[in-house]
Design an enzyme around this catalytic site. Structure first.
Site, PDB file in Angstrom:
ATOM      1  N   GLU A   1      39.092  44.761  42.077  1.00 10.60           N
ATOM      2  CA  GLU A   1      38.872  43.340  41.711  1.00 10.60           C
ATOM      3  C   GLU A   1      37.350  43.169  41.285  1.00 10.60           C
ATOM      4  O   GLU A   1      37.686  41.576  40.155  1.00 10.60           O
ATOM      5  CB  GLU A   1      39.052  42.627  42.888  1.00 10.60           C
ATOM      6  CG  GLU A   1      40.992  42.321  42.972  1.00 10.60           C
ATOM      7  CD  GLU A   1      41.492  43.944  43.851  1.00 10.60           C
ATOM      8  OE1 GLU A   1      39.942  44.549  44.719  1.00 10.60           O
ATOM      9  OE2 GLU A   1      42.153  44.137  44.501  1.00 10.60           O
TER      10      GLU A   1
ATOM     11  N   HIS B   1      46.539  39.938  54.634  1.00 10.17           N
ATOM     12  CA  HIS B   1      47.346  39.574  53.359  1.00 10.17           C
ATOM     13  C   HIS B   1      48.176  38.530  53.186  1.00 10.17           C
ATOM     14  O   HIS B   1      49.011  38.185  52.626  1.00 10.17           O
ATOM     15  CB  HIS B   1      48.501  40.877  53.340  1.00 10.17           C
ATOM     16  CG  HIS B   1      47.802  42.565  52.765  1.00 10.17           C
ATOM     17  ND1 HIS B   1      47.065  42.870  53.222  1.00 10.17           N
ATOM     18  CD2 HIS B   1      48.233  42.531  51.417  1.00 10.17           C
ATOM     19  CE1 HIS B   1      46.939  44.223  53.138  1.00 10.17           C
ATOM     20  NE2 HIS B   1      47.390  43.874  51.597  1.00 10.17           N
TER      21      HIS B   1
END
Ligand SMILES: Cc1ncc(C[n+]2csc(CCOP(=O)(O)OP(=O)(O)O)c2C)c(N)n1
Ligand SMILES: [Mg+2]
Lengths: 325, 365
Positions: A60, A129
């Site tokens: 990322e 998450h």
């Protein structure tokens, strides 16, 4: 008018912008061959080819930073985060590079990127998450933050975000991907920084955004039908820029406010809103501003308790009745 | 500052082109006398500019950090002198040398250090954040290793647009241990991006020597990504140019990325706030300065080649000092930005109100 899922509306926005502007490129993990972890980008690789739809490794910081660098040369990357929760490993790139590069260069550079993906709880994927970082992102001048709740808004806002010359963080919701709504086929835009009154009412203003706004709308209907109370629902749609005019106009009409956010309370979007409402419309308020947030702990896995942790319809109804009392 | 003395003009025919070593490499052999003088002058201007900035710092004209490049000049000048129209540069916070090497004027640089509105970033960036996109210079970045993905992105942009160019992405020997650097290596190799990751190994990351921070050879890590790599000495401008020319060609022509280590040395502390008395011996600095000072080394070569003579050496030095002094005067005389400038250059949209499409508030006070 065609009825589309929220995910299809996003896909349509991507496809239209990819067609319109050859500099737009979609990058992210599993966006191409796999069709997207949530199938948002399904079919785009076949239509636009691997130069425009780029599968990235799980890096990322690397690919977001790369997107920022490429945007400085005029590429317009739309970068998918499989979950917004993973922004943490790229946070340096977002807040130090995307947010600051224009400023630190004295306005010589701009960074036209979009980072998009889901940011929500409610799917039993636990604390790692389930982050909702809109407040954290919006804390950085230079960054814009958008949280669409409906298919119509998702398409129109994403198209605006892609055309925007500033970095836009676009926060979707996995719980909404299957929701359906009318979405025009034409090239409409929903501007950033424009809230919308999603339901008119007279006795209480609920200010919300994202899925919490959808739940608030349901509660407003219940309140009308079962309690004969009239509630107005304002959907912020954008967090930064923030349309306070629409919020304040509603406050002036109802004189009571409940803020509903899928956010942990400390320094959340609701805190900023409450501050601004009291400072700009104090005399209009007939009651203290009420606020309903996600219960303040890491996001729990246990499915029934996660429902209770989030601003569900029961909690919203209770909070609304209290605010109306 | 590119006036030449007539003495040198006369000397032109007498100059002797070296036939061996790095000086004879095509990229160096093809340099004109004027070009060689300008390369030398660039290094001297960087050195004098930074010495002047140090004095300004000591006089409390400059705030924050000041990371001097003194001792490393041949790296930035050697690399940046090879730039073509579509070649780009990005570096970390030790960024004054690269800025001058890409052609930025001293006035806006000194003014930036002084925090003045006439600075290259309008006083908003400071020492660590010099930028000049018009010269393909993308900063000036304060987070160790944070600029490296951006460098890969500039290369990605070049390739995406079908432009034949390369991005030289500079970092220090300490930066190689950042995760973002490794992510960038992988992306560059995976996608054949025209980027050269240039590790300027000055031996230390702050007070930590290379031996105490990095396992293995720095550039060899490229092997794990299937990238080519190399090492060169950074005190000899000719060597830097000969070495980098090959890597640049590979990047521009074949979209082949590489990792290179250029060995160099900084004479000053990590920043001017570093008393520099805990982690290395003074004799180490003196030894490098005596034997490998990049300006002295190049000067000696150019004297030998009869490109320079002592009068011109003196003249270049005097001019560089004068130019640096003038830049300090310019900075001193320039105004500071005002509080009204704080919220400018934050959003493109806010700076271009006639083209604004969004509504709502962008700022919150
Ligand atoms: C992420 C991050 N960690 C730590 C620092 C503080 N810091 C600034 S420079 C530096 C040393 C870096 O050394 P090196 O990469 O060798 O570059 P050099 O200073 O030698 O040019 C450190 C630790 C920083 N700026 N950013
Ligand atoms: Mg170092």
């Amino acid at each position: 008018m065609p009825v589309l899922q929220y995910r299809e509306a996003i896909r349509q926005a991507l496809a239209e912008e990819l067609t319109r502007d050859p500099n737009v490129v979609v990058l992210g993990e599993e966006v191409g061959q796999f069709h997207g972890a949530y199938k948002v980008t399904e079919g785009l690789l076949a239509k636009f080819g691997p130069k425009r739809i780029v599968d990235t490794p799980i890096s990322e910081a690397g690919f977001i930073g790369m997107g920022i660098g490429a945007s400085m040369l005029g590429v317009r990357p739309v970068i998918e985060l499989m979950f917004w929760s993973f922004y943490s490993v790229a946070f340096d790139q977002i807040l130090n590079n995307a947010a600051n590069v224009r400023y630190m260069s004295g306005g010589q550079i701009n960074c036209p990127i979009v980072i998009r993906g889901p940011a929500n709880g409610g799917t039993n994927v636990g604390a790692t998450h389930s982050h909702t970082p809109e407040n954290v992102l919006a804390n950085h001048p230079g960054i814009k933050v958008v949280v669409p709740a409906t298919p119509y808004d998702a398409k129109g806002l994403l198209k605006s975000a892609i055309r925007d010359n500033d970095p836009v963080m676009f926060l979707e919701n996995t719980m909404l991907y299957g929701d359906k709504g009318e979405v025009p086929e034409d090239d409409y835009l929903v501007p950033l920084g424009k809230a919308e009154v999603k339901r008119e009412g007279t006795e209480l203003t609920i200010v919300s955004y994202g899925r919490a706004m959808i739940l608030s709308l349901a509660v407003a209907n219940t309140l009308q039908q079962e309690h004969n109370r009239s509630v107005e629902v304002v959907d912020l749609r954008s967090i930064r820029p923030l349309d306070m005019d629409t919020v304040l106009a509603s406050v002036r009409k109802t004189h009571r406010v409940l803020i509903v956010e899928e956010q942990k309370p400390f320094c959340g979007v609701g805190a900023q809103l409450a501050y601004m409402i009291q400072s700009e419309a104090f005399d209009e308020l007939d009651a203290p501003i009420a606020r309903l947030s996600t219960i303040d702990s890491p996001s729990i896995y246990s499915p029934p308790v996660e429902v209770a942790q989030l601003p569900n319809t029961e909690r919203i109804l209770k909070a609304a009745l209290e605010a109306l009392a | 500052m590119s006036k030449k003395s007539s003495a040198i003009a006369d000397d032109r025919n007498a100059s002797v082109a070296p036939k061996t070593g790095y000086a004879a490499a095509p990229v160096n052999a093809s340099l004109s006398i004027d070009q060689k003088i300008e390369l030398y002058r660039l290094m001297v201007r960087i050195r004098r500019f930074e010495e002047r900035s140090l004095r300004a710092y000591q006089a409390k004209k400059i705030g924050g950090f000041l990371h001097l490049y003194i001792g490393q000049e041949a790296v930035a000048v050697g690399c940046c002198s090879l730039m073509g129209k579509n070649d780009h540069v990005i570096t970390a916070y030790r960024d004054h040398g690269h800025a001058i090497a890409v052609g930025m004027e001293l006035n806006p640089l000194m003014a930036e250090l002084y925090g003045k509105v006439t600075g290259c970033s309008k006083g908003k960036g400071g020492s660590m954040h010099f930028f000049d996109p018009a010269r393909n210079y993308w900063g000036g970045h304060g987070i160790v290793g944070g600029q490296v993905p951006l460098g890969a992105g500039l290369a990605y942009g070049l390739k995406f647009k079908g432009l034949k160019g390369a991005c030289m992405t500079f970092m220090g020997d300490g930066a190689v241990n950042q995760g973002a650097v490794h992510e960038s290596y992988n992306l560059a190799a995976l996608w054949d991006l025209p980027v050269i990751f240039v590790i300027e190994n000055n031996g230390y990351s702050m007070g930590t020597s290379q031996a105490r921070s990095s396992a293995g050879d720095l550039a060899r890590r490229a092997e794990a990504y299937g990238m080519s790599w190399g090492v060169c000495e950074g005190h000899d401008l000719y060597e830097v140019r000969a070495f980098m020319a090959k890597h640049l060609e590979e990047a521009r022509n074949n979209c082949k990325p590489s990792v290179v280590e250029i060995r160099t040395y900084r004479y000053r502390g990590h920043s001017v706030a570093d008393p520099d008395n805990t982690y290395r011996a003074k004799s180490e600095i003196e030894e490098y300065r005596r034997t490998k000072d990049p300006i002295q080394v190049f000067q000696a070569k150019l004297l030998e080649e009869k490109v320079l003579d002592l009068a011109l050496v003196e003249k270049i030095d005097v001019e560089a000092r004068a130019e640096s002094d003038l830049s300090a005067d310019f900075a001193e005389a320039s105004p500071f930005p005002t509080a009204d400038d704080l919220q400018k250059d934050v959003y493109w949209e806010a700076d271009n109100p006639s083209e604004r499409k969004s509504g709502g508030r962008l700022f919150f006070n």
